[in-house]
Design a protein around this motif. Structure first.
Motif, PDB file in Angstrom:
ATOM      1  N   ASN A  40      27.379  10.394  32.201  1.00  0.00           N
ATOM      2  CA  ASN A  40      27.983   9.994  30.797  1.00  0.00           C
ATOM      3  C   ASN A  40      27.332  10.504  29.717  1.00  0.00           C
ATOM      4  O   ASN A  40      26.259  11.115  29.442  1.00  0.00           O
ATOM      5  CB  ASN A  40      28.050   8.318  30.940  1.00  0.00           C
ATOM      6  N   VAL A  41      27.910   9.874  28.484  1.00  0.00           N
ATOM      7  CA  VAL A  41      27.440  10.517  27.194  1.00  0.00           C
ATOM      8  C   VAL A  41      25.914   9.875  26.986  1.00  0.00           C
ATOM      9  O   VAL A  41      25.048  10.536  26.610  1.00  0.00           O
ATOM     10  CB  VAL A  41      28.239  10.059  25.995  1.00  0.00           C
ATOM     11  N   ASP A  42      25.702   8.697  27.491  1.00  0.00           N
ATOM     12  CA  ASP A  42      24.326   8.030  27.286  1.00  0.00           C
ATOM     13  C   ASP A  42      23.175   9.105  27.816  1.00  0.00           C
ATOM     14  O   ASP A  42      22.039   9.382  27.454  1.00  0.00           O
ATOM     15  CB  ASP A  42      24.061   6.569  27.934  1.00  0.00           C
ATOM     16  N   VAL A 213      39.271  10.168  26.924  1.00  0.00           N
ATOM     17  CA  VAL A 213      38.414  11.375  26.983  1.00  0.00           C
ATOM     18  C   VAL A 213      39.042  12.425  27.816  1.00  0.00           C
ATOM     19  O   VAL A 213      38.535  13.558  27.414  1.00  0.00           O
ATOM     20  CB  VAL A 213      36.979  10.570  27.285  1.00  0.00           C
ATOM     21  N   THR A 239      36.943   8.409  18.773  1.00  0.00           N
ATOM     22  CA  THR A 239      35.777   7.337  18.667  1.00  0.00           C
ATOM     23  C   THR A 239      35.230   7.536  17.291  1.00  0.00           C
ATOM     24  O   THR A 239      33.905   7.808  17.236  1.00  0.00           O
ATOM     25  CB  THR A 239      34.537   7.935  19.853  1.00  0.00           C
ATOM     26  N   SER A 242      31.606   5.869  16.563  1.00  0.00           N
ATOM     27  CA  SER A 242      30.300   6.267  17.378  1.00  0.00           C
ATOM     28  C   SER A 242      30.018   7.893  17.300  1.00  0.00           C
ATOM     29  O   SER A 242      30.863   8.712  17.729  1.00  0.00           O
ATOM     30  CB  SER A 242      30.615   5.978  18.864  1.00  0.00           C
ATOM     31  N   GLU A 245      29.009   9.196  20.881  1.00  0.00           N
ATOM     32  CA  GLU A 245      30.411   9.317  21.778  1.00  0.00           C
ATOM     33  C   GLU A 245      31.154  10.659  21.107  1.00  0.00           C
ATOM     34  O   GLU A 245      31.595  11.494  21.918  1.00  0.00           O
ATOM     35  CB  GLU A 245      31.380   8.265  21.977  1.00  0.00           C
ATOM     36  N   ASN A 249      31.071  13.644  23.765  1.00  0.00           N
ATOM     37  CA  ASN A 249      32.496  13.910  24.414  1.00  0.00           C
ATOM     38  C   ASN A 249      32.986  15.461  24.547  1.00  0.00           C
ATOM     39  O   ASN A 249      33.241  15.855  25.370  1.00  0.00           O
ATOM     40  CB  ASN A 249      33.347  13.083  24.271  1.00  0.00           C
TER      41      ASN A 249
END
Ligand code: 8NA
Ligand code: MG
Ligand code: MG
Ligand code: MG
Length: 305
Positions: A40-42, A213, A239, A242, A245, A249
């Motif tokens: 994921n993005v994190d 997304v 988004t 953020s 994000e 993304n």
């Protein structure tokens, strides 16, 4: 949202540089490969634990910002001189851009090179990736905004789609810089009102419909303006609140990751301001002669304009 205009100027330039520098680590990798590495993005953002170095996208943006800070408008000669002064080929330039800048450097007819290297000129995203400062300075005047975005493109990009890609990113930056509460439908109708070509209009219409997304990929992740500008715009609109994000993304789409994240990051930073960029990411942006401090200062000079 209590974001000052000065914070937006800083957010725009730093948002671009951080997006470019993080995206630059993954340029030309495939989405499949990136998805395997980062769930994921994190996890992508957490991957940054040391200095990140920006590429041609930021280097050419710095040149445009310097010209605007010094002259208040795009002037061809100072702009070409600034492209040359900032040119470090190892930062990764497009093939055509390299030839044009080297012709400028050698005092050759760079306009002829720009016109001839690709038939009809370049429709690469190189004019769009560097145009954000034009959006900051000309946010109040649509006609001037489009003209100045075109002037900033012409030394290297004379193809109508290369120019229009730059006009769209400039318009997106201008719009969000004036906005405190983001209205998606209004944003896209503003962009469409700044867009002539059927090609970009169709892509923008598709971008306006992106609600997940997973739908970003179909807009493209390529090096051409048409295959990246609408994607970057759509990612921001998906988004808006953020920064991570928005850049994460598009980086996970693979392909032209530095440029996608530079463009998306510039728009996001102009909307959220410098406070919207996680301090941890900003801290890792290179601190070279024209690194983080210089870019922050350049944003201040632009703001004072
Ligand atoms: P450009 O003008 O060389 O255009 C980029 C590419 O688009 C070209 O190399 C062609 O493949 C294609 N292209 C553009 N116009 C035409 C045309 N009329 N006909 C056929 N093909 C065409 O360079 P630019 O400044 O627009 O490129 C920007 C990109 O270059 C950004 O992604 C930036 O990050 C950089 N870049 C660097 C590397 C690297 O060496 N690390 C790799 C890819 C891109
Ligand atoms: Mg680059
Ligand atoms: Mg030379
Ligand atoms: Mg790129």
């Amino acid at each position: 949202m209590g974001v000052s205009l000065e914070q937006r100027f800083q957010g725009c330039l730093c948002g671009l540089a951080v997006g470019d520098a993080l995206g630059g680590r993954f340029e030309a990798q495939s989405a499949e490969h990136l998805r395997q590495r980062f769930s994921n993005v994190d996890s992508l953002i957490n991957y940054v634990t040391d200095e990140i170095w920006y590429t041609d996208d930021t280097q050419m943006t710095i040149a445009i910002a310097e010209v605007l800070a010094d002259h208040g408008e795009i002037l061809e000669e100072p702009l070409c001189a600034a492209f040359v002064a900032n040119y470090v080929p190892s930062r990764g330039y497009g093939r055509g851009a390299r030839m044009v800048i080297e012709a400028m450097e050698d005092g050759e007819d760079h306009r002829a090179v720009a016109r001839k290297h690709f038939p009809g000129g370049s429709y690469g995203n190189g004019a769009a990736m560097r145009v954000a400062p034009v959006g900051l300075i000309f946010q109040g005047n649509s006609e001037e905004l489009l003209k100045q975005a075109e002037f900033s493109s012409l030394p290297t990009h004379v193809h109508p789609l290369g120019i229009e890609g730059a006009q769209l990113i400039a318009a997106a930056v201008a719009y969000v810089t004036k906005t405190t509460s983001f209205d998606r439908a209004d944003f896209f109708s503003y962009l469409l009102s700044h867009c002539q070509s059927e090609d970009h209009r169709a892509k923008l219409a598709a971008a306006a419909k992106v609600e997940l997304v997973e739908q970003l990929a179909k807009l493209g992740n390529g090096i051409e303006a048409l295959e990246s500008v609408p994607t970057a715009i759509a990612s921001f609109a998906l988004t808006p609140d953020s920064y991570t994000e928005t850049i994460g993304n598009v980086i996970l789409l693979g392909g032209d990751t530095d440029t996608l994240a530079a463009m998306a990051g510039a728009i996001s930073g102009a909307y959220l301001g410098i406070e919207g960029i996680p301090a941890r990411l900003l801290k890792h942006l290179e601190e070279s002669a024209k690194g983080r401090s210089y870019i922050m200062d350049l944003a201040k000079r632009l703001f004072q304009r």
